[in-house]
Motif scaffolding. Structure first.
Motif, PDB file in Angstrom:
ATOM      1  N   PHE A 469      26.329 -21.505 103.473  1.00  0.00           N
ATOM      2  CA  PHE A 469      26.390 -20.139 102.959  1.00  0.00           C
ATOM      3  C   PHE A 469      27.830 -19.628 102.929  1.00  0.00           C
ATOM      4  O   PHE A 469      28.300 -19.098 101.930  1.00  0.00           O
ATOM      5  CB  PHE A 469      25.526 -19.237 103.838  1.00  0.00           C
ATOM      6  N   VAL A 470      28.548 -19.812 104.044  1.00  0.00           N
ATOM      7  CA  VAL A 470      29.943 -19.368 104.117  1.00  0.00           C
ATOM      8  C   VAL A 470      30.812 -20.179 103.161  1.00  0.00           C
ATOM      9  O   VAL A 470      31.681 -19.638 102.474  1.00  0.00           O
ATOM     10  CB  VAL A 470      30.476 -19.490 105.563  1.00  0.00           C
ATOM     11  N   LEU A 471      30.577 -21.500 103.102  1.00  0.00           N
ATOM     12  CA  LEU A 471      31.361 -22.352 102.210  1.00  0.00           C
ATOM     13  C   LEU A 471      31.151 -21.935 100.753  1.00  0.00           C
ATOM     14  O   LEU A 471      32.100 -21.895  99.968  1.00  0.00           O
ATOM     15  CB  LEU A 471      30.958 -23.812 102.403  1.00  0.00           C
ATOM     16  N   GLY A 472      29.919 -21.624 100.401  1.00  0.00           N
ATOM     17  CA  GLY A 472      29.639 -21.215  99.019  1.00  0.00           C
ATOM     18  C   GLY A 472      30.401 -19.969  98.624  1.00  0.00           C
ATOM     19  O   GLY A 472      30.947 -19.880  97.521  1.00  0.00           O
ATOM     20  N   ARG A 473      30.465 -18.986  99.545  1.00  0.00           N
ATOM     21  CA  ARG A 473      31.216 -17.768  99.244  1.00  0.00           C
ATOM     22  C   ARG A 473      32.702 -18.056  99.123  1.00  0.00           C
ATOM     23  O   ARG A 473      33.400 -17.481  98.274  1.00  0.00           O
ATOM     24  CB  ARG A 473      30.958 -16.724 100.329  1.00  0.00           C
ATOM     25  N   ALA A 474      33.223 -18.959  99.978  1.00  0.00           N
ATOM     26  CA  ALA A 474      34.648 -19.296  99.913  1.00  0.00           C
ATOM     27  C   ALA A 474      34.986 -19.986  98.596  1.00  0.00           C
ATOM     28  O   ALA A 474      36.032 -19.718  97.987  1.00  0.00           O
ATOM     29  CB  ALA A 474      35.019 -20.195 101.095  1.00  0.00           C
ATOM     30  N   VAL A 475      34.091 -20.857  98.151  1.00  0.00           N
ATOM     31  CA  VAL A 475      34.322 -21.572  96.892  1.00  0.00           C
ATOM     32  C   VAL A 475      34.361 -20.605  95.713  1.00  0.00           C
ATOM     33  O   VAL A 475      35.184 -20.735  94.796  1.00  0.00           O
ATOM     34  CB  VAL A 475      33.224 -22.642  96.694  1.00  0.00           C
ATOM     35  N   LEU A 476      33.487 -19.613  95.720  1.00  0.00           N
ATOM     36  CA  LEU A 476      33.437 -18.645  94.617  1.00  0.00           C
ATOM     37  C   LEU A 476      34.739 -17.882  94.452  1.00  0.00           C
ATOM     38  O   LEU A 476      35.160 -17.584  93.333  1.00  0.00           O
ATOM     39  CB  LEU A 476      32.278 -17.670  94.845  1.00  0.00           C
ATOM     40  N   VAL A 477      35.391 -17.544  95.581  1.00  0.00           N
ATOM     41  CA  VAL A 477      36.636 -16.783  95.471  1.00  0.00           C
ATOM     42  C   VAL A 477      37.852 -17.695  95.349  1.00  0.00           C
ATOM     43  O   VAL A 477      38.909 -17.274  94.860  1.00  0.00           O
ATOM     44  CB  VAL A 477      36.814 -15.834  96.674  1.00  0.00           C
ATOM     45  N   ALA A 478      37.731 -18.961  95.785  1.00  0.00           N
ATOM     46  CA  ALA A 478      38.871 -19.873  95.731  1.00  0.00           C
ATOM     47  C   ALA A 478      39.120 -20.403  94.324  1.00  0.00           C
ATOM     48  O   ALA A 478      40.264 -20.699  93.958  1.00  0.00           O
ATOM     49  CB  ALA A 478      38.653 -21.042  96.695  1.00  0.00           C
ATOM     50  N   ALA A 479      38.071 -20.523  93.521  1.00  0.00           N
ATOM     51  CA  ALA A 479      38.225 -21.085  92.178  1.00  0.00           C
ATOM     52  C   ALA A 479      39.179 -20.265  91.307  1.00  0.00           C
ATOM     53  O   ALA A 479      40.146 -20.815  90.751  1.00  0.00           O
ATOM     54  CB  ALA A 479      36.851 -21.223  91.513  1.00  0.00           C
ATOM     55  N   PRO A 480      38.977 -18.965  91.156  1.00  0.00           N
ATOM     56  CA  PRO A 480      39.946 -18.196  90.355  1.00  0.00           C
ATOM     57  C   PRO A 480      41.327 -18.153  90.995  1.00  0.00           C
ATOM     58  O   PRO A 480      42.336 -18.080  90.289  1.00  0.00           O
ATOM     59  CB  PRO A 480      39.330 -16.795  90.277  1.00  0.00           C
ATOM     60  N   ALA A 481      41.381 -18.223  92.348  1.00  0.00           N
ATOM     61  CA  ALA A 481      42.686 -18.244  93.012  1.00  0.00           C
ATOM     62  C   ALA A 481      43.467 -19.489  92.627  1.00  0.00           C
ATOM     63  O   ALA A 481      44.692 -19.444  92.453  1.00  0.00           O
ATOM     64  CB  ALA A 481      42.504 -18.187  94.528  1.00  0.00           C
ATOM     65  N   LEU A 578      47.114 -14.925 112.809  1.00  0.00           N
ATOM     66  CA  LEU A 578      46.113 -14.302 113.676  1.00  0.00           C
ATOM     67  C   LEU A 578      45.855 -12.861 113.284  1.00  0.00           C
ATOM     68  O   LEU A 578      44.710 -12.385 113.314  1.00  0.00           O
ATOM     69  CB  LEU A 578      46.575 -14.369 115.135  1.00  0.00           C
ATOM     70  N   MET A 579      46.914 -12.150 112.905  1.00  0.00           N
ATOM     71  CA  MET A 579      46.800 -10.717 112.617  1.00  0.00           C
ATOM     72  C   MET A 579      47.355 -10.405 111.235  1.00  0.00           C
ATOM     73  O   MET A 579      48.535 -10.103 111.083  1.00  0.00           O
ATOM     74  CB  MET A 579      47.560  -9.905 113.680  1.00  0.00           C
ATOM     75  N   HIS A 580      46.526 -10.505 110.234  1.00  0.00           N
ATOM     76  CA  HIS A 580      46.881 -10.029 108.910  1.00  0.00           C
ATOM     77  C   HIS A 580      45.590  -9.610 108.216  1.00  0.00           C
ATOM     78  O   HIS A 580      44.526  -9.630 108.819  1.00  0.00           O
ATOM     79  CB  HIS A 580      47.661 -11.082 108.099  1.00  0.00           C
ATOM     80  N   TRP A 581      45.688  -9.220 106.984  1.00  0.00           N
ATOM     81  CA  TRP A 581      44.541  -8.653 106.272  1.00  0.00           C
ATOM     82  C   TRP A 581      43.343  -9.614 106.249  1.00  0.00           C
ATOM     83  O   TRP A 581      43.496 -10.833 106.248  1.00  0.00           O
ATOM     84  CB  TRP A 581      44.949  -8.323 104.838  1.00  0.00           C
ATOM     85  N   PRO A 582      42.127  -9.057 106.200  1.00  0.00           N
ATOM     86  CA  PRO A 582      40.930  -9.897 106.041  1.00  0.00           C
ATOM     87  C   PRO A 582      40.940 -10.561 104.671  1.00  0.00           C
ATOM     88  O   PRO A 582      41.581 -10.079 103.735  1.00  0.00           O
ATOM     89  CB  PRO A 582      39.766  -8.898 106.157  1.00  0.00           C
ATOM     90  N   CYS A 583      40.222 -11.667 104.549  1.00  0.00           N
ATOM     91  CA  CYS A 583      40.121 -12.342 103.258  1.00  0.00           C
ATOM     92  C   CYS A 583      39.285 -11.493 102.296  1.00  0.00           C
ATOM     93  O   CYS A 583      38.663 -10.500 102.688  1.00  0.00           O
ATOM     94  CB  CYS A 583      39.510 -13.732 103.428  1.00  0.00           C
ATOM     95  N   SER A 584      39.252 -11.901 101.056  1.00  0.00           N
ATOM     96  CA  SER A 584      38.554 -11.117 100.036  1.00  0.00           C
ATOM     97  C   SER A 584      37.056 -10.988 100.337  1.00  0.00           C
ATOM     98  O   SER A 584      36.467  -9.919 100.130  1.00  0.00           O
ATOM     99  CB  SER A 584      38.754 -11.749  98.651  1.00  0.00           C
ATOM    100  N   THR A 585      36.449 -12.070 100.837  1.00  0.00           N
ATOM    101  CA  THR A 585      35.026 -12.024 101.165  1.00  0.00           C
ATOM    102  C   THR A 585      34.753 -11.007 102.259  1.00  0.00           C
ATOM    103  O   THR A 585      33.794 -10.232 102.186  1.00  0.00           O
ATOM    104  CB  THR A 585      34.528 -13.415 101.612  1.00  0.00           C
ATOM    105  N   ALA A 586      35.614 -10.993 103.291  1.00  0.00           N
ATOM    106  CA  ALA A 586      35.450 -10.033 104.382  1.00  0.00           C
ATOM    107  C   ALA A 586      35.651  -8.603 103.880  1.00  0.00           C
ATOM    108  O   ALA A 586      34.918  -7.688 104.278  1.00  0.00           O
ATOM    109  CB  ALA A 586      36.429 -10.348 105.511  1.00  0.00           C
ATOM    110  N   CYS A 587      36.635  -8.408 103.002  1.00  0.00           N
ATOM    111  CA  CYS A 587      36.877  -7.059 102.466  1.00  0.00           C
ATOM    112  C   CYS A 587      35.678  -6.559 101.665  1.00  0.00           C
ATOM    113  O   CYS A 587      35.284  -5.386 101.781  1.00  0.00           O
ATOM    114  CB  CYS A 587      38.131  -7.053 101.593  1.00  0.00           C
TER     115      CYS A 587
END
Length: 628
Positions: A469-481, A578-587
């Motif tokens: 489930f987590v991998l699928g969400r990461a793949v969706l946002v990584a492709a356009p990146a 360790l301390m920077h903005w959340p990824c797009s999925t988290a946002c």
């Protein structure tokens, strides 16, 4: 109840950790769906099963200790039971602690008489030499009582049969239980209500529960004395965390390399195929060297450690250890004016911050839930582990080799995680004393009995429900990146790529933070997926137009040193990781949970501000002392 109705609605209710979901899964099999209840953020599962030609729609209500409307879960359960939509409400109880679970049964009976008690975990009761007289309990309650062991599907047929015979049963049996008035339940103060319910449950269980071995919980008490002790509880927690990281680091190396080799061989085949069928270079290069290569990086780097970390995490959860973690950290969160349940959401963040943010729904107080959401990113997710581990191995471990390298990496990674946890306490305290002022709420935390984990089910559940489930969400946002990165690396402006121009523009500010423009740009472009930060750094330093892989850490260290990296750069990069903005999925998840762009922006800016502050202070001290 109308026998002519084609489909019956059956509600499943129960306390957390009573095996309710196991009952639900055993009854419905693969005929399941999950979604938010209309008008609420609470996720509810529902499914279908058939028995003797009758179809049942089973609604798995959220686990709750009470039907008093003090949380979204309790409100939802109470509303649905009170609505009369359910032809029967099955209240699942734990056979090893029946008296405590009967409190919810009594509350449910104040809303509706159409109740069936499912006494689950009979196998656990037998192991602990607990005998139950369920017929006597049935006589006292005046409703059907069915014993089950859902893991082995014991008693499930009798449970479905009791649903069909419930109308006739209610007409033929008079309860011997004391009456519980619904208005009193809703209007009396919590302490008075609970005292009355506890006394009633105690009366009902008299002669029903027979404990043949009075020392049956001695082992659990001994374990709790160790695992929840003020002296040993937190050290053991850190040791277990270190062990999980060590197993993840050691176990993920080989499969990650094999997966990367496989995916990049497929890339070569795709490239050859495109050339063979004469696809224009302007089309296949961005798709293969941009989109596909980034996806290959994300999958090969992210999948193996997640496939190890999530099952280990779920095994601890299945064993009953995670509530002990919340118990150990409750005092720390209380001092920060936050909720002890935040410890559980923080643990979820280790796998994926988006999952941890969603898990904040278990916190009843809106103020404390918001604090947990805003600080969840201080615990690094699985996607940041590769960057942290690589830097630790290259610059902080040195020339160590063999098992010592992985052990030292796990220890240092645990210390980094511990710093993130301390930052969670600090920022939670600052928020609760400034923009989110308030007094910490109290909550009932059940320490469930220890259970032998179901290893097979844990592995399957963690891989399908969490890892993929987590991998699928990461793949969706990584492709356009990947496409954006390729364009920036290949479009030239005055003989320089957009990637080089942008990193040059960022360089002066990045130097103040102990970084450089390339590192800062890599984190910016890594917003869709943290896993691609290191490959972007490599690509920028080597001035190539696509992501590259350096399999040897020694080779990668030489590349970084040639481009000005020192141990100060390494530490600052770790701090910023360790301390920077959340990824797009988290946002996106934060916006969904809060419904506010303001709080989403706050969740983005708070960790980033602290990351920049600590990097600046560390780099400044290193320059002043001459350590840089």
């Amino acid at each position: 109840m109308e026998n002519k109705k084609e489909e019956w609605n059956i509600a499943l209710a129960g306390n957390p950790n009573v095996g309710k979901s196991t009952v639900f899964n055993a009854l419905t099999g693969m005929n399941q769906h999950t979604g938010n209840w209309p008008g609420k953020t609470v996720a509810v599962a529902y499914g279908h099963c058939t028995y003797e030609g009758k179809t049942y729609r089973i609604v798995d209500l959220p686990g709750t200790y009470s039907l008093s409307p003090h949380s979204a879960e309790e409100e939802l359960a109470g509303e649905y039971i009170c609505s009369g939509e359910a032809e029967a409400v099955i209240v699942v109880c734990d056979a090893t602690c029946l008296e405590r679970n009967l409190i919810l049964v009594l509350q449910t009976l104040s809303f509706t008489e159409k109740v069936i008690v499912c006494v689950n975990l009979l196998d656990e009761a037998r192991k602990k030499k607990i005998r139950l007289n369920l017929r006597l309990l049935e006589q006292r309650l005046g409703i059907p009582v069915v014993g089950t062991s859902a893991r082995s599907k014991e008693g499930l047929t009798e449970l479905l049969k009791s649903v069909q015979t419930l109308p006739e049963y209610l007409m033929e049996h008079d309860p011997l239980r004391p009456e519980i008035n619904r208005e009193d339940l809703l209007n009396n103060d919590a302490e008075e209500e609970m005292t009355r319910l506890v006394q009633t449950a105690e009366q009902l269980c008299r002669d029903v529960v027979l404990i043949e071995n009075v020392k049956y919980r001695e082992r659990e008490r001994k374990l709790d004395k160790i695992l929840t002790s003020r002296l040993t509880g937190i050290p053991i927690m850190l040791l277990l965390l270190c062990a999980v990281f060590w197993i993840t680091i050691v176990g993920a190396n080989v499969p990650s390399g094999l997966l990367a080799d496989l995916l990049f061989r497929i890339q070569d085949q795709l490239l050859a195929f495109c050339v063979w069928i004469q696809v224009p270079a302007w089309l296949y290069e961005p798709l293969i060297f941009g989109v596909y290569r980034v996806l290959a990086w994300v999958v090969s780097v992210m999948l193996p450690p997640m496939a190890i970390f999530f099952p280990l995490f779920t095994l601890l959860e299945d064993f009953g250890y995670l509530p002990r973690v919340a118990f150990n950290l409750d005092h720390c969160f209380h001092r920060a004016c936050a909720c002890g349940k935040q410890a559980l959401t923080m643990c979820m963040g280790f796998g994926c911050n988006a999952a941890g943010i969603t898990g904040c729904r278990i916190i009843d107080s809106p103020r404390e839930r918001l604090i947990a959401i805003l600080t969840n990113n201080f615990v690094p997710c699985n996607g940041r582990f590769p960057t942290l581990i690589a830097i630790i191995s290259m610059f902080l471990i040195g020339t160590w080799s063999g098992a010592a390298t992985s052990a030292a990496s796990a220890i240092l990674l645990t210390l980094v995680i511990l710093f993130g946890i301390l930052m969670t306490f600090l920022v939670s305290s600052l928020l609760s004393r400034t923009i989110l002022k308030g007094v910490p709420s109290s909550f009932a935390l059940e320490l469930p009995p220890y259970r032998k984990p179901q290893i097979g089910k844990v592995i399957v559940r963690s891989i399908f429900d969490r890892t993929l489930f987590v991998l699928g969400r990461a793949v969706l946002v990584a492709a356009p990146a990947g496409l954006v990165i390729w364009i920036m690396a290949n479009v030239q402006v005055d003989g320089r790529s957009l990637l080089a121009c942008t990193s040059g523009f960022l360089n002066p500010f990045a130097r103040l933070l102990g970084l450089d423009g390339v590192i800062l740009l890599a984190f910016i472009l890594g917003f869709p997926a943290n896993e691609i930060v290191v490959p972007i750094i490599i690509m920028s330093y080597m001035a190539t137009g696509s992501l590259l892989e350096l399999n040897d850490l020694g080779e990668l260290r030489r590349l970084l040193v040639q481009n000005g990296w020192t141990w100060v750069t390494a530490v600052c990069t770790m701090l910023f990781c360790l301390m920077h903005w959340p990824c797009s999925t988290a946002c996106l998840t934060i916006h969904k949970e809060t419904g506010s762009l303001k709080w989403t922006a706050a969740a983005f800016l708070i960790p980033t501000a602290f990351g920049m502050l600590f990097c600046f202070l560390f780099a400044a001290v290193a320059r002043i002392t001459g350590a840089a």
